[in-house]
Design a protein around this motif. Structure first.
Motif, PDB file in Angstrom:
ATOM      1  N   TYR A  74       0.857  -1.063   0.146  1.00 41.44           N
ATOM      2  CA  TYR A  74       0.082   0.104  -0.102  1.00 41.44           C
ATOM      3  C   TYR A  74       1.036   1.329   0.000  1.00 41.44           C
ATOM      4  O   TYR A  74       0.653   2.265  -0.760  1.00 41.44           O
ATOM      5  CB  TYR A  74      -0.946  -0.046   1.272  1.00 41.44           C
ATOM      6  CG  TYR A  74      -1.868   1.134   1.503  1.00 41.44           C
ATOM      7  CD1 TYR A  74      -2.758   1.447   0.556  1.00 41.44           C
ATOM      8  CD2 TYR A  74      -1.455   2.087   2.069  1.00 41.44           C
ATOM      9  CE1 TYR A  74      -3.788   2.361   0.710  1.00 41.44           C
ATOM     10  CE2 TYR A  74      -2.185   3.325   2.437  1.00 41.44           C
ATOM     11  CZ  TYR A  74      -3.466   3.422   1.613  1.00 41.44           C
ATOM     12  OH  TYR A  74      -4.140   4.556   1.683  1.00 41.44           O
ATOM     13  N   LEU A  89     -11.147   4.527  -3.396  1.00 40.62           N
ATOM     14  CA  LEU A  89     -10.681   3.400  -3.107  1.00 40.62           C
ATOM     15  C   LEU A  89     -11.887   2.182  -3.062  1.00 40.62           C
ATOM     16  O   LEU A  89     -12.827   2.559  -2.125  1.00 40.62           O
ATOM     17  CB  LEU A  89     -10.145   3.315  -1.485  1.00 40.62           C
ATOM     18  CG  LEU A  89      -8.949   3.959  -1.540  1.00 40.62           C
ATOM     19  CD1 LEU A  89      -8.442   4.003   0.033  1.00 40.62           C
ATOM     20  CD2 LEU A  89      -7.919   3.716  -2.557  1.00 40.62           C
ATOM     21  N   ALA A  98      -9.460  -2.869  -4.189  1.00 39.13           N
ATOM     22  CA  ALA A  98      -9.346  -3.907  -3.116  1.00 39.13           C
ATOM     23  C   ALA A  98      -8.788  -5.426  -3.547  1.00 39.13           C
ATOM     24  O   ALA A  98      -8.109  -5.973  -2.944  1.00 39.13           O
ATOM     25  CB  ALA A  98     -10.736  -4.086  -2.492  1.00 39.13           C
ATOM     26  N   ARG A 177      -7.142  -8.372   4.008  1.00 36.61           N
ATOM     27  CA  ARG A 177      -8.455  -7.903   3.658  1.00 36.61           C
ATOM     28  C   ARG A 177      -8.823  -7.024   4.996  1.00 36.61           C
ATOM     29  O   ARG A 177      -9.436  -5.872   4.750  1.00 36.61           O
ATOM     30  CB  ARG A 177      -9.549  -9.031   3.718  1.00 36.61           C
ATOM     31  CG  ARG A 177     -10.772  -8.624   3.352  1.00 36.61           C
ATOM     32  CD  ARG A 177     -11.698  -9.997   3.440  1.00 36.61           C
ATOM     33  NE  ARG A 177     -11.280 -10.975   2.336  1.00 36.61           N
ATOM     34  CZ  ARG A 177     -11.761 -10.974   1.253  1.00 36.61           C
ATOM     35  NH1 ARG A 177     -12.493 -10.112   0.747  1.00 36.61           N
ATOM     36  NH2 ARG A 177     -11.066 -11.853   0.309  1.00 36.61           N
ATOM     37  N   THR A 180      -7.139  -3.525   4.357  1.00 37.13           N
ATOM     38  CA  THR A 180      -8.044  -2.812   3.447  1.00 37.13           C
ATOM     39  C   THR A 180      -9.103  -2.258   4.238  1.00 37.13           C
ATOM     40  O   THR A 180      -9.607  -1.022   3.792  1.00 37.13           O
ATOM     41  CB  THR A 180      -8.237  -3.748   2.284  1.00 37.13           C
ATOM     42  OG1 THR A 180      -9.036  -4.763   2.439  1.00 37.13           O
ATOM     43  CG2 THR A 180      -7.225  -3.993   1.313  1.00 37.13           C
ATOM     44  N   TRP A 185     -10.979   1.213   2.363  1.00 39.53           N
ATOM     45  CA  TRP A 185     -11.734   0.522   1.542  1.00 39.53           C
ATOM     46  C   TRP A 185     -13.141   0.410   2.223  1.00 39.53           C
ATOM     47  O   TRP A 185     -14.059   0.087   1.645  1.00 39.53           O
ATOM     48  CB  TRP A 185     -11.047  -0.627   1.049  1.00 39.53           C
ATOM     49  CG  TRP A 185     -10.421  -0.578  -0.302  1.00 39.53           C
ATOM     50  CD1 TRP A 185     -10.554  -0.688  -1.599  1.00 39.53           C
ATOM     51  CD2 TRP A 185      -8.875  -0.090  -0.165  1.00 39.53           C
ATOM     52  NE1 TRP A 185      -9.610  -0.623  -2.382  1.00 39.53           N
ATOM     53  CE2 TRP A 185      -8.518  -0.033  -1.498  1.00 39.53           C
ATOM     54  CE3 TRP A 185      -7.991  -0.212   0.892  1.00 39.53           C
ATOM     55  CZ2 TRP A 185      -7.040  -0.008  -1.755  1.00 39.53           C
ATOM     56  CZ3 TRP A 185      -6.782   0.358   0.668  1.00 39.53           C
ATOM     57  CH2 TRP A 185      -6.343   0.347  -0.783  1.00 39.53           C
TER      58      TRP A 185
END
Length: 284
Positions: A74, A89, A98, A177, A180, A185
């Motif tokens: 990132y 995002l 994502a 995940r 994010t 996100w």
């Protein structure tokens, strides 16, 4: 993906993934066996290849490493991500980003077809890992295991990874995940198609089934070869010396030539190999 043009491709992503696994095996192979996959770690514990007390330690290390890797990517590609997505995002749509960090189902896949896809691919991974590392079968040569395992990951990705993104590892999907989720996100990373739990549940199930298939249908049918002890002199300590129990004459003379006691003892000592042992031993 985010750089566009000819700078990225599906094949390039798979090669990067596979060679990354190769480097990980080279770095940590002699320390932990290079356990970078929670599904593989779970299977090794469930099948008795390693103690359960190592499971939480290994998985914690895997999750922490994966989370930090996502944060690193990132940081390195932050401006490229914003430029590609127009500053938004998003999780789904034509400019979704994502899926750089975790897997998401394409439109043509259903949830349960994706589940079966992950089970099958992780089962193939575990089955092949057992074959590559089983010394009784046809294992990779010493020093080449890392390259062979990396090629295995590339092969699975290139040939079968298009449907679900081939997570095949809870440790490489759930921590990124979660990153994010906190990086901007939002909660949509867990809501999109209700997919988030599949890469956590399906890979351990698939790896366990793949390991059982190998042990039952392949490992149990490998012919057992007798082993020859490399150093037969280890029986030296098991020699039994038969010492004479003669008594020197007290009276009279003998026509026989006198023989010293030390010579008798040296001539009488014979090494005897225990009948219960054999130089050739059968491995079961």
């Amino acid at each position: 993906m985010v750089l566009g043009g000819n700078l990225g491709s599906y094949l390039g992503v798979n090669l990067g993934f596979g060679f990354g696994v190769t480097m990980g095996v080279n770095i940590a192979g002699k320390i932990s066996g290079a356990h970078m996959n929670a599904a593989v770690t779970f299977t090794n514990c469930a099948l008795g290849c390693m103690p359960w007390k190592k499971f939480p330690v290994y998985v914690l290390g895997q999750f922490l490493g994966s989370f930090l890797a996502a944060a690193t990517i990132y940081g390195l590609f932050y401006t490229a991500i914003l430029d590609y997505s127009g500053g938004q995002l998003t999780v789904t749509g034509p400019t979704a980003t994502a899926n750089i960090f975790a897997t998401y189902l394409p439109d043509h896949m259903t949830l349960w077809r994706g589940f079966l896809d992950e089970v099958l691919l992780t089962g193939l991974l575990q089955l092949c890992l057992f074959a590559i590392t089983d010394p009784r079968n046809n294992p990779a040569q010493q020093g080449t295991q890392a390259v062979v395992i990396g090629l295995l990951v590339v092969t699975i990705g290139v040939s079968l990874g298009m449907n679900s993104g081939y997570a095949i590892n809870p440790s490489r999907d759930l921590p990124p995940r979660f990153f994010t989720f906190i990086a901007g996100w939002g909660v949509q990373v867990f809501r999109a198609q209700d997919w988030w739990w599949v890469p956590v549940v399906a890979p351990p199930l698939g790896a366990y089934l793949g390991g059982i298939i190998y042990l039952v249908f392949i490992g149990s049918t490998i012919p057992q070869e007798p082993q020859i002890l490399e150093n037969p002199m280890e029986y030296e300590d098991r020699k039994i010396h038969a010492l004479p129990t003669t008594t020197p004459p007290q009276m009279g003379t003998s026509s026989l030539t006198p023989v010293s006691e030390s010579r008798v003892k040296r001539a009488s000592v014979r090494p005897v190999i225990p009948l219960s042992d054999s130089i050739h031993t059968e491995q079961f």
